[in-house]
Design a protein around this motif. Structure first.
Motif, PDB file in Angstrom:
ATOM      1  N   VAL A 209      -3.671   4.594 -12.140  1.00  0.00           N
ATOM      2  CA  VAL A 209      -2.266   5.276 -12.050  1.00  0.00           C
ATOM      3  C   VAL A 209      -1.680   4.837 -10.882  1.00  0.00           C
ATOM      4  O   VAL A 209      -0.444   5.387 -10.202  1.00  0.00           O
ATOM      5  CB  VAL A 209      -2.398   6.846 -12.058  1.00  0.00           C
ATOM      6  CG1 VAL A 209      -2.848   7.442 -13.478  1.00  0.00           C
ATOM      7  CG2 VAL A 209      -3.357   7.385 -11.010  1.00  0.00           C
ATOM      8  N   GLY A 210      -2.122   3.745  -9.836  1.00  0.00           N
ATOM      9  CA  GLY A 210      -1.314   3.268  -8.925  1.00  0.00           C
ATOM     10  C   GLY A 210      -1.243   4.113  -7.554  1.00  0.00           C
ATOM     11  O   GLY A 210      -0.622   4.172  -6.746  1.00  0.00           O
ATOM     12  N   MET A 211      -2.328   5.024  -7.570  1.00  0.00           N
ATOM     13  CA  MET A 211      -2.577   5.830  -6.479  1.00  0.00           C
ATOM     14  C   MET A 211      -3.481   5.183  -5.405  1.00  0.00           C
ATOM     15  O   MET A 211      -3.354   5.731  -4.164  1.00  0.00           O
ATOM     16  CB  MET A 211      -2.939   7.341  -6.809  1.00  0.00           C
ATOM     17  CG  MET A 211      -2.089   8.201  -7.574  1.00  0.00           C
ATOM     18  SD  MET A 211      -0.958   8.854  -6.505  1.00  0.00           S
ATOM     19  CE  MET A 211       0.250   9.579  -7.919  1.00  0.00           C
ATOM     20  N   ASP A 212      -3.848   4.128  -5.527  1.00  0.00           N
ATOM     21  CA  ASP A 212      -4.859   3.603  -4.655  1.00  0.00           C
ATOM     22  C   ASP A 212      -4.172   2.990  -3.399  1.00  0.00           C
ATOM     23  O   ASP A 212      -4.807   3.182  -2.291  1.00  0.00           O
ATOM     24  CB  ASP A 212      -5.734   2.479  -5.260  1.00  0.00           C
ATOM     25  CG  ASP A 212      -4.799   1.268  -6.043  1.00  0.00           C
ATOM     26  OD1 ASP A 212      -3.693   1.913  -6.327  1.00  0.00           O
ATOM     27  OD2 ASP A 212      -5.037   0.141  -5.960  1.00  0.00           O
ATOM     28  N   ASN A 213      -3.122   2.640  -3.412  1.00  0.00           N
ATOM     29  CA  ASN A 213      -2.207   2.298  -2.380  1.00  0.00           C
ATOM     30  C   ASN A 213      -1.265   3.105  -1.591  1.00  0.00           C
ATOM     31  O   ASN A 213      -0.357   3.054  -0.676  1.00  0.00           O
ATOM     32  CB  ASN A 213      -1.311   0.874  -2.735  1.00  0.00           C
ATOM     33  CG  ASN A 213      -2.215  -0.217  -3.165  1.00  0.00           C
ATOM     34  OD1 ASN A 213      -3.311  -0.730  -2.280  1.00  0.00           O
ATOM     35  ND2 ASN A 213      -1.843  -1.029  -4.006  1.00  0.00           N
ATOM     36  N   ARG A 214      -1.583   4.694  -2.073  1.00  0.00           N
ATOM     37  CA  ARG A 214      -0.559   5.513  -1.386  1.00  0.00           C
ATOM     38  C   ARG A 214      -1.143   6.603  -0.699  1.00  0.00           C
ATOM     39  O   ARG A 214      -0.416   7.512  -0.379  1.00  0.00           O
ATOM     40  CB  ARG A 214       0.029   6.253  -2.639  1.00  0.00           C
ATOM     41  CG  ARG A 214       1.199   5.234  -3.553  1.00  0.00           C
ATOM     42  CD  ARG A 214       1.934   6.058  -4.415  1.00  0.00           C
ATOM     43  NE  ARG A 214       2.871   6.871  -3.824  1.00  0.00           N
ATOM     44  CZ  ARG A 214       3.573   7.861  -4.381  1.00  0.00           C
ATOM     45  NH1 ARG A 214       3.602   8.117  -5.753  1.00  0.00           N
ATOM     46  NH2 ARG A 214       4.496   8.855  -3.799  1.00  0.00           N
ATOM     47  N   LEU A 215      -2.301   6.641  -0.597  1.00  0.00           N
ATOM     48  CA  LEU A 215      -2.963   7.592   0.249  1.00  0.00           C
ATOM     49  C   LEU A 215      -2.623   7.846   1.637  1.00  0.00           C
ATOM     50  O   LEU A 215      -2.847   8.841   2.181  1.00  0.00           O
ATOM     51  CB  LEU A 215      -4.642   7.225   0.204  1.00  0.00           C
ATOM     52  CG  LEU A 215      -5.491   7.178  -0.954  1.00  0.00           C
ATOM     53  CD1 LEU A 215      -6.864   6.790  -0.869  1.00  0.00           C
ATOM     54  CD2 LEU A 215      -5.297   8.320  -1.791  1.00  0.00           C
TER      55      LEU A 215
END
Length: 419
Positions: A209-215
Motif C-alpha cells: 500500500v506504499g507505506m514502506d517509504n513513509r515511516l
C-alpha cells in the motif's frame, strides 16, 4: 364517434406478503445501541458468548446501517463523539476493548471476535477499516491504557490480514505527529504485529500500500531523519523495523540517483561531469562500488529507446555501450564490481528477450574496453554465473573463453622463456 369520456387505465396487481423471517427490525442508533449493549452485558466477559451473540444479532439488527455504532461500542463501550469521548446520555457497557485487560492474550481474543464477525458479515469489512482509521485520528482523546490496547489489537488485526496497512495513514495526522502520539503508538503497534509475523511479512504489507517509504512521517519535520528514526525504534527494541526503514531510505536515495544520472545522459552532459557527480554521491551516501556499477548499468540501459528487432538491437547496444564504457570503467576498479556487472548484464539479457543473442558481444566489447578483466570473465564462466539463461549464455561464451584460456597459457609460456 362517441362523446363518452374514455376511462383511464388503472394498475392492478397482487400484494405479496413478506415472510416474517425475511424482515429486519428497524432501529434508530439509540435503540440499536441499547440492543448491542444489552447483549454484551448479558454475555459478560465470555468472548465466545459475545461472538455468538453478534453472529445471531446480525439477522435482525441492521449492521449495514449502524456499522460505526456497532464498532464504537465493541471498542469503547458506547457511541463516540468527535474527538474520541463517549457521547453523553447514552448507555454504555463495561465489556469492550477499552475496559479489558491490557495484555496480548486478551487482545488476541478480541481480535478473534472481530475476525468472526467480519467473516460472517463480509459487508462490514470496509466499515471496520474506516472505524480503525477514525479511532487512530481520535488517539489524543483516549487514555494511555486505551491507546496501548488499541495499538496491540490493531497490530494483531494487521498480522491476521483483517486490516490493510493503509489505515496507518491516519497516524501521519499533523497534530498527532507534532505531539509525539503517532510515534509512541507505532511502537506498540509494530511490537504487536512483529510478535505475530516476521519483518518480511510486515514489510510486504507495507509495500503493498506504499507505506514502506513513509515511516519517517511519524516524526515532525525537524526530527524526520533516518538517524532519529533508527535511534527511536532501536531504543524501543524494534531494531528489525529500524533496519528495514534505513534500507528503504537507501533504496529511495538510489532510485533518485539513478534518475538523475539518466537525466544527465539525456541532457548530453559530459562523461567527466557524470563520473564526478556519481563519485561524489557515492561517497556522500556511502554506496559501495558494487551497488553503484549495477545502478549505472541500469541507468545506461534505460536511457535509450531500443529497437524491437532482435537482429538490429545487438548493433545498437554495442554502439550505445561503446559510448558509455568509460563511465562503467570508472566504477569497476574491484574484481567484485566486475562480477556484479557481469551478473547484471546476464540478468538484463535474460529478462529482455531481444538481447539474448547480444550477451557475448556486450561482454567482449567491455573486455576490450578494459571494463571487464579476463579473470572476472573466467570466474563468471566457471562457477559464478546465474541460473537464468545459463545454457544459452555459456554456449555463446564458449569460444571466447577458450580464446582467453589459450591466450593465458601462451602468456605464461612466454614469461617462462623470458626467465
Amino acid at each position: 364517434m362517441s362523446n363518452q369520456r374514455q376511462q383511464k387505465p388503472t394498475l392492478t396487481g397482487h400484494r405479496f406478503k413478506t415472510r416474517k423471517r425475511d424482515e429486519k427490525e428497524r432501529f434508530d442508533p439509540s435503540q440499536f445501541q441499547e440492543s448491542i449493549v444489552q447483549g454484551l452485558d448479558q454475555s459478560g466477559p465470555d468472548l465466545e458468548a459475545v461472538a455468538r451473540f453478534l453472529d445471531a444479532s446480525g439477522a435482525k439488527l441492521d449492521y449495514r446501517r449502524y456499522a460505526e455504532t456497532l464498532f464504537d461500542i465493541l471498542v469503547a463501550g458506547g457511541m463516540l463523539a468527535p474527538g474520541g469521548t463517549l457521547s453523553e446520555d447514552v448507555i454504555c457497557t463495561e465489556y469492550c476493548v477499552f475496559k479489558a485487560q491490557e495484555d496480548m492474550e486478551t487482545m488476541q481474543a478480541y481480535a478473534q471476535v472481530f475476525n468472526k464477525l467480519i467473516r460472517r458479515y463480509k459487508y462490514l469489512e470496509k466499515g471496520f477499516e474506516e472505524e480503525i482509521k477514525k479511532l487512530l485520528l481520535f488517539l489524543k482523546g483516549f487514555t494511555e491504557s486505551e491507546r496501548n490496547k488499541l495499538a496491540m489489537l490493531t497490530g494483531i488485526l494487521l498480522a491476521n490480514g483483517n486490516l490493510s496497512a493503509s489505515i496507518l495513514g491516519s497516524l501521519f495526522n499533523e497534530n498527532l505527529v507534532k505531539e509525539g502520539v503517532s510515534a509512541c503508538f507505532a511502537v506498540k503497534l509494530f511490537k504487536s504485529w512483529l510478535s505475530e509475523k516476521d519483518i518480511n511479512s510486515v514489510a510486504g504489507s507495507l509495500r503493498k500500500v506504499g507505506m514502506d517509504n513513509r515511516l519517517l512521517e511519524l516524526f515532525p519535520a525537524n526530527k524526520r531523519s533516518s538517524e532519529h528514526f533508527s535511534k527511536y525504534f532501536n531504543d524501543a527494541g524494534l531494531k528489525e523495523l529500524s533496519d528495514f526503514a534505513k534500507n528503504q531510505q537507501s533504496i529511495g536515495a538510489r532510485k533518485e540517483l539513478q534518475k538523475e544520472i539518466e537525466d544527465q545522459m539525456s541532457r548530453g552532459d559530459t562523461l567527466k561531469d557524470i563520473i564526478a557527480y556519481t563519485q561524489e554521491e557515492m561517497k556522500k551516501s556511502s554506496i559501495s562500488e558494487q551497488t553503484m556499477v549495477g545502478l549505472i548499468w541500469s541507468s545506461v540501459m534505460s536511457s535509450v529507446e531500443w529497437n524491437k528487432k532482435e537482429e538490429l538491437v545487438a548493433e545498437q547496444a554495442i554502439k550505445h555501450l561503446k559510448q558509455y564504457s568509460p563511465l562503467l570503467k570508472a566504477f569497476t576498479s574491484q574484481g567484485s564490481s566486475e562480477l556484479t556487472l557481469l551478473l547484471k548484464i546476464q540478468e538484463y539479457c535474460y529478462d529482455n528477450i531481444h538481447f539474448m543473442k547480444a550477451f557475448q558481444k556486450i561482454v567482449v566489447l567491455l573486455y576490450k574496453a578494459d571494463v571487464l578483466s579476463e579473470e572476472a570473465v573466467l570466474k563468471w564462466y566457471n562457477k559464478l554465473h546465474l541460473p537464468k539463461g545459463k545454457s544459452v549464455f555459456l554456449d555463446q561464451m564458449k569460444t571466447f573463453v577458450e580464446w582467453l584460456k589459450n591466450a593465458e597459457e601462451e602468456s605464461e609460456e612466454e614469461e617462462e622463456e623470458a626467465d
